[in-house]
Motif scaffolding. Sequence first.
Motif, PDB file in Angstrom:
ATOM      1  N   SER A 162       0.753  -1.277  -0.047  1.00 22.68           N
ATOM      2  CA  SER A 162      -0.153  -0.003  -0.003  1.00 22.68           C
ATOM      3  C   SER A 162       0.768   1.192   0.067  1.00 22.68           C
ATOM      4  O   SER A 162       2.109   1.063   0.379  1.00 22.68           O
ATOM      5  CB  SER A 162      -1.006   0.067   1.353  1.00 22.68           C
ATOM      6  OG  SER A 162      -0.351   0.093   2.299  1.00 22.68           O
ATOM      7  N   VAL A 163       0.391   2.472  -0.360  1.00 23.10           N
ATOM      8  CA  VAL A 163       0.824   3.671  -0.449  1.00 23.10           C
ATOM      9  C   VAL A 163      -0.216   4.763  -0.080  1.00 23.10           C
ATOM     10  O   VAL A 163      -1.449   4.702  -0.639  1.00 23.10           O
ATOM     11  CB  VAL A 163       1.622   4.086  -2.014  1.00 23.10           C
ATOM     12  CG1 VAL A 163       2.010   5.480  -1.879  1.00 23.10           C
ATOM     13  CG2 VAL A 163       2.628   2.960  -2.274  1.00 23.10           C
ATOM     14  N   ARG A 164      -0.006   5.564   0.850  1.00 25.74           N
ATOM     15  CA  ARG A 164      -0.976   6.597   1.283  1.00 25.74           C
ATOM     16  C   ARG A 164       0.058   7.874   1.363  1.00 25.74           C
ATOM     17  O   ARG A 164       1.055   7.872   1.832  1.00 25.74           O
ATOM     18  CB  ARG A 164      -1.459   6.426   2.458  1.00 25.74           C
ATOM     19  CG  ARG A 164      -2.655   5.371   2.539  1.00 25.74           C
ATOM     20  CD  ARG A 164      -3.347   5.303   3.749  1.00 25.74           C
ATOM     21  NE  ARG A 164      -4.372   4.383   3.901  1.00 25.74           N
ATOM     22  CZ  ARG A 164      -4.552   3.123   3.920  1.00 25.74           C
ATOM     23  NH1 ARG A 164      -3.198   2.689   4.328  1.00 25.74           N
ATOM     24  NH2 ARG A 164      -5.518   2.277   3.634  1.00 25.74           N
ATOM     25  N   VAL A 165      -0.505   9.038   0.872  1.00 25.44           N
ATOM     26  CA  VAL A 165       0.031  10.314   1.041  1.00 25.44           C
ATOM     27  C   VAL A 165      -0.658  11.442   1.506  1.00 25.44           C
ATOM     28  O   VAL A 165      -2.062  11.271   1.124  1.00 25.44           O
ATOM     29  CB  VAL A 165       0.463  10.667  -0.479  1.00 25.44           C
ATOM     30  CG1 VAL A 165       1.150  11.973  -0.468  1.00 25.44           C
ATOM     31  CG2 VAL A 165       1.669   9.559  -1.076  1.00 25.44           C
ATOM     32  N   TYR A 166      -0.186  12.020   2.525  1.00 27.18           N
ATOM     33  CA  TYR A 166      -1.194  13.143   3.010  1.00 27.18           C
ATOM     34  C   TYR A 166      -0.404  14.517   2.852  1.00 27.18           C
ATOM     35  O   TYR A 166       0.672  14.699   2.737  1.00 27.18           O
ATOM     36  CB  TYR A 166      -1.045  12.990   4.437  1.00 27.18           C
ATOM     37  CG  TYR A 166      -1.735  11.692   5.057  1.00 27.18           C
ATOM     38  CD1 TYR A 166      -3.006  11.790   5.534  1.00 27.18           C
ATOM     39  CD2 TYR A 166      -1.250  10.352   5.098  1.00 27.18           C
ATOM     40  CE1 TYR A 166      -3.632  10.570   6.016  1.00 27.18           C
ATOM     41  CE2 TYR A 166      -1.741   9.253   5.581  1.00 27.18           C
ATOM     42  CZ  TYR A 166      -3.030   9.599   5.887  1.00 27.18           C
ATOM     43  OH  TYR A 166      -3.670   8.205   6.344  1.00 27.18           O
ATOM     44  N   ASN A 167      -1.269  15.449   2.567  1.00 26.57           N
ATOM     45  CA  ASN A 167      -0.713  16.867   2.293  1.00 26.57           C
ATOM     46  C   ASN A 167      -0.422  17.621   3.699  1.00 26.57           C
ATOM     47  O   ASN A 167      -0.503  18.922   3.778  1.00 26.57           O
ATOM     48  CB  ASN A 167      -1.708  17.619   1.386  1.00 26.57           C
ATOM     49  CG  ASN A 167      -3.085  17.957   2.155  1.00 26.57           C
ATOM     50  OD1 ASN A 167      -3.370  17.761   3.314  1.00 26.57           O
ATOM     51  ND2 ASN A 167      -4.101  18.635   1.298  1.00 26.57           N
ATOM     52  N   ARG A 168      -0.189  17.130   4.904  1.00 28.32           N
ATOM     53  CA  ARG A 168       0.122  17.533   5.947  1.00 28.32           C
ATOM     54  C   ARG A 168       0.757  16.557   6.833  1.00 28.32           C
ATOM     55  O   ARG A 168       0.759  15.416   6.647  1.00 28.32           O
ATOM     56  CB  ARG A 168      -1.278  17.721   6.746  1.00 28.32           C
ATOM     57  CG  ARG A 168      -1.910  16.794   7.022  1.00 28.32           C
ATOM     58  CD  ARG A 168      -3.296  17.316   8.060  1.00 28.32           C
ATOM     59  NE  ARG A 168      -3.865  16.089   8.466  1.00 28.32           N
ATOM     60  CZ  ARG A 168      -3.987  15.567   9.567  1.00 28.32           C
ATOM     61  NH1 ARG A 168      -2.843  15.852  10.465  1.00 28.32           N
ATOM     62  NH2 ARG A 168      -4.652  14.403   9.904  1.00 28.32           N
ATOM     63  N   ALA A 169       1.584  17.094   7.890  1.00 31.66           N
ATOM     64  CA  ALA A 169       2.349  16.084   8.712  1.00 31.66           C
ATOM     65  C   ALA A 169       1.214  15.715   9.731  1.00 31.66           C
ATOM     66  O   ALA A 169       0.590  16.128  10.542  1.00 31.66           O
ATOM     67  CB  ALA A 169       3.251  17.124   9.435  1.00 31.66           C
TER      68      ALA A 169
END
Length: 291
Positions: free
Chosen positions: A217-224
């Motif tokens: 899996s890969v997840r990306v967030y636009n915040r810390a």
Amino acid sequence: MLRKNIVIFLSLALTHLNAQITTNGLVLNLDASDPSSYSGSGSTWNDTSGNNKDFNINTATYNNDGYFVFDGNDGMTGPPSNSFGLSQTDHTIEIVLMNTTITNQSIINFKGNGGDTYAYGINAHIPWGNNNIYYDVGGCCDGTNRINGAVNILNQKVHVILRSKPSGNDRRQVFLNGNSILGSGGNSTANPGFTNSAASIGFLNGHGHYFKGRLYSVRVYNRALTDQEIANNYAYYQDPRNISISSNTVTENSSIGTTIGNFSSTGMNQNGTFTYTPVSYTHLTLPTKRI
């Protein structure tokens, strides 16, 4: 003689089922164990974050246990790097993978502004051929934009978090299986921005560096994410999920010890072994045929 089948309904005692994936700020969600993300066939790994940032599967192959296999020549390409709404100073990337061979590889890359292949916006080698995890932000490859450290993760299913914060200590940080293993201290991160070159998974677009192993899996967030959110996401991956049983029917008067069916589930357990404890059951007797 009338033979009958007995259908068994089981209730299972399972632990750690309260963990939930953080969704606030989620801009990319690729999960090979989720049929809505990948059905088992086709050339697209679907983003289920709601942002439609799907990735094209070039030659990686799918395993029904819920992961993609990269053989050292495979990769995936996605939308333009500058289309995810990411900041180099404020983001989180979460990857679940297993290296089967340590190679000079790049697992994920968002191309940054600059004139050459190594103008990394965000890039991760997990690990490089020297067993170092490298996490690059805003360029390559010195102390102002890179943190790195040696760790042995060969043939282990691992949960990796790459986090960049806009302020505070350890503005860039790597978490392995829920624990912080690398930090940048107070060094800030340059923010030159991203280009419209395609984001890539499993290789460095334009330069090779192919990953060899399994990608779950890969997840990306636009915040810390906060430390607690990182802990929650890791707990989610420790849980057994997508639980199923191959059969719940047994013929009446079968001998003691007859196998009814096999349970299966996905989770962080790298050996694929979970313990299921029935806490109650009911049965329904159905007639089949006279023989």
